[in-house]
Write an enzyme that holds these catalytic residues in place. Structure first.
Site, short mmCIF file in Angstrom:
data_model
loop_
_atom_site.label_atom_id
_atom_site.label_comp_id
_atom_site.label_asym_id
_atom_site.label_seq_id
_atom_site.Cartn_x
_atom_site.Cartn_y
_atom_site.Cartn_z
CE LYS A 196 -3.57 2.48 2.54
NZ LYS A 196 -4.61 2.39 3.57
CE LYS A 223 -3.66 8.06 6.84
NZ LYS A 223 -4.82 7.15 6.71
CD GLU A 239 5.98 -3.65 3.60
OE1 GLU A 239 5.31 -4.50 4.23
OE2 GLU A 239 6.41 -2.61 4.13
CE LYS A 254 -6.05 1.99 -0.53
NZ LYS A 254 -6.49 2.06 0.83
CE1 TYR A 319 -14.94 3.26 -2.43
CE2 TYR A 319 -12.99 3.67 -3.81
CZ TYR A 319 -13.57 3.49 -2.56
OH TYR A 319 -12.79 3.53 -1.43
C1 PBG Z 1 -7.16 3.74 5.68
C2 PBG Z 1 -7.60 3.43 4.30
C3 PBG Z 1 -7.47 4.31 3.24
C4 PBG Z 1 -8.04 3.70 2.14
C5 PBG Z 1 -8.50 2.43 2.55
N1 PBG Z 1 -8.20 2.29 3.91
C6 PBG Z 1 -6.94 5.69 3.19
C7 PBG Z 1 -5.63 5.99 3.74
O1 PBG Z 1 -4.76 5.12 3.83
O2 PBG Z 1 -5.45 7.14 4.10
C8 PBG Z 1 -8.13 4.34 0.80
C9 PBG Z 1 -9.17 3.88 -0.11
C10 PBG Z 1 -9.48 4.80 -1.21
O3 PBG Z 1 -8.89 5.86 -1.42
O4 PBG Z 1 -10.41 4.44 -1.94
N2 PBG Z 1 -6.60 2.76 6.43
#
Ligand code: PBG
Length: 329
Positions: A196, A223, A239, A254, A319
């Site tokens: 991620k 983050k 990872e 992601k 989505y």
């Molecule tokens: C948070 C989380 C995020 C998403 C899924 N879980 C946002 C982030 O890490 O700030 C993002 C999903 C999206 O943008 O559709 N744990």
């Protein structure tokens, strides 16, 4: 002599094109993210995600029945939590009667066959908008993992089929797996957000849940100390392999479109199913451009989900799931 091979022969008409087509999209490819809020009769559109909604439990019930009838059989639950319930440790996440726990039961009651996956991270519950506990200006890894493990057991207890840790703490998959086993939830799966990235494509999601990191001294503004640096590729394999060793059943890359090189490399490196999250910003870009008449919505949507699958995704959290399934049915 003119070439013996003319590649265009296999593109002559739709019949031959469909015969040689390598990647086919079906309802089985999708996990549907759902945003849940407290209240009754609520279905509010997320401004940066046109035609996507936060829903109260009564509407979630209707929604999952509709999804089920469309052939969509997996959902991924996210909750929007009131500010007065947020704290640094995400205490509300462990409330046995919390919104997530009730949402799991609502979906299972409405559609018993629906696979229920739950987001596991502190950010929707965190007064600082971080996926972990903030301590001395840092995100504390190990005490966060311990809470994520408790949270996972709480979701499993409420009936979740899979927990989906999206936080990127080190070692949390092992901690969660151990906790689930100890509590007897041996069949509860883990979909690990393994690769991620710290991406600018999550903006609309943070609007949806009101979960963006707060702007305070001593609180990291982004983050980047836990989510991955998007300049890196090999790190994604490391990872992912570590998460598999720790007990992940499914791994995830992601975001999607900007990371298809990673998707392919991960797919080639692992022997577990690979999920891809086509995130909120990807959704927003297509919606916004097509609202202006600059892009053909359905055509771009199909091209992008197909590209994600072609790159190696065994499943896509998107989505667009409902839009796609309505279009292809
Ligand atoms: C948070 C989380 C995020 C998403 C899924 N879980 C946002 C982030 O890490 O700030 C993002 C999903 C999206 O943008 O559709 N744990």
């Amino acid at each position: 002599m003119f070439p013996l091979n003319r590649n265009r022969r296999l593109r002559t008409n739709e019949a031959i094109r469909s015969l040689v087509r390598e990647t086919i999209i079906s309802p089985n490819d999708f996990i549907v993210p759902l945003f849940v809020v407290e209240g009754k009769g609520i279905k509010e559109e997320i401004p940066s995600m046109p035609n996507y909604f936060r829903m109260s439990l009564d509407n979630i019930e209707k929604e999952v029945k509709e999804l089920w009838n469309l052939g969509l059989k997996s959902v991924l639950l996210f909750v929007k939590v009131a500010d007065n319930l947020k704290d640094n440790k995400g205490t509300e996440a462990l409330n046995p009667n919390g919104l997530m726990q009730r949402a799991i039961k609502t979906v299972k009651n409405a559609t018993p066959g629906m696979l229920v996956m739950t987001d596991v991270a502190l950010d929707p519950f965190s007064s600082f908008g971080h996926d972990g506990i903030v301590e001395n200006g840092q995100i504390a890894n190990d005490i966060t993992s311990a809470i994520l493990a408790e949270m996972s057991v709480s979701h499993a207890h409420a009936g979740a089929d899979f927990v989906a840790p999206s936080d990127m703490m080190d070692g949390r998959i092992l901690e969660i797996r151990d906790a689930l086993e100890d509590a007897g939830y041996i069949n509860t799966g883990i979909l690990a957000y393994s690769a991620k990235y710290a991406s600018a494509h999550y903006g609309p999601f943070r609007d949806a849940l009101d979960s963006a990191p707060v702007d305070l001294v001593d609180v990291p503004k982004d983050k980047k100390t836990y989510q991955m640096d998007y300049h890196n590729r090999i790190e994604a394999i490391r990872e992912t392999l570590m998460d598999i060793e720790e007990g992940a059943d499914i791994v995830m890359v992601k975001p999607g479109i900007a990371y298809l090189d990673i998707v392919r490399e991960v797919k080639n490196a692992v022997e577990v199913p690979v999920a891809v999250y086509q995130v909120s910003g990807e959704y927003a870009m297509i919606k916004a451009a097509s609202q202006r008449g600059w892009l053909d919505h359905d055509a771009v949507m199909m091209e992008q989900v197909t590209a994600i699958k072609r790159a190696g995704a065994d499943m896509i959290a998107s989505y667009f799931a409902k839009d796609v399934v309505k279009l292809i049915s």
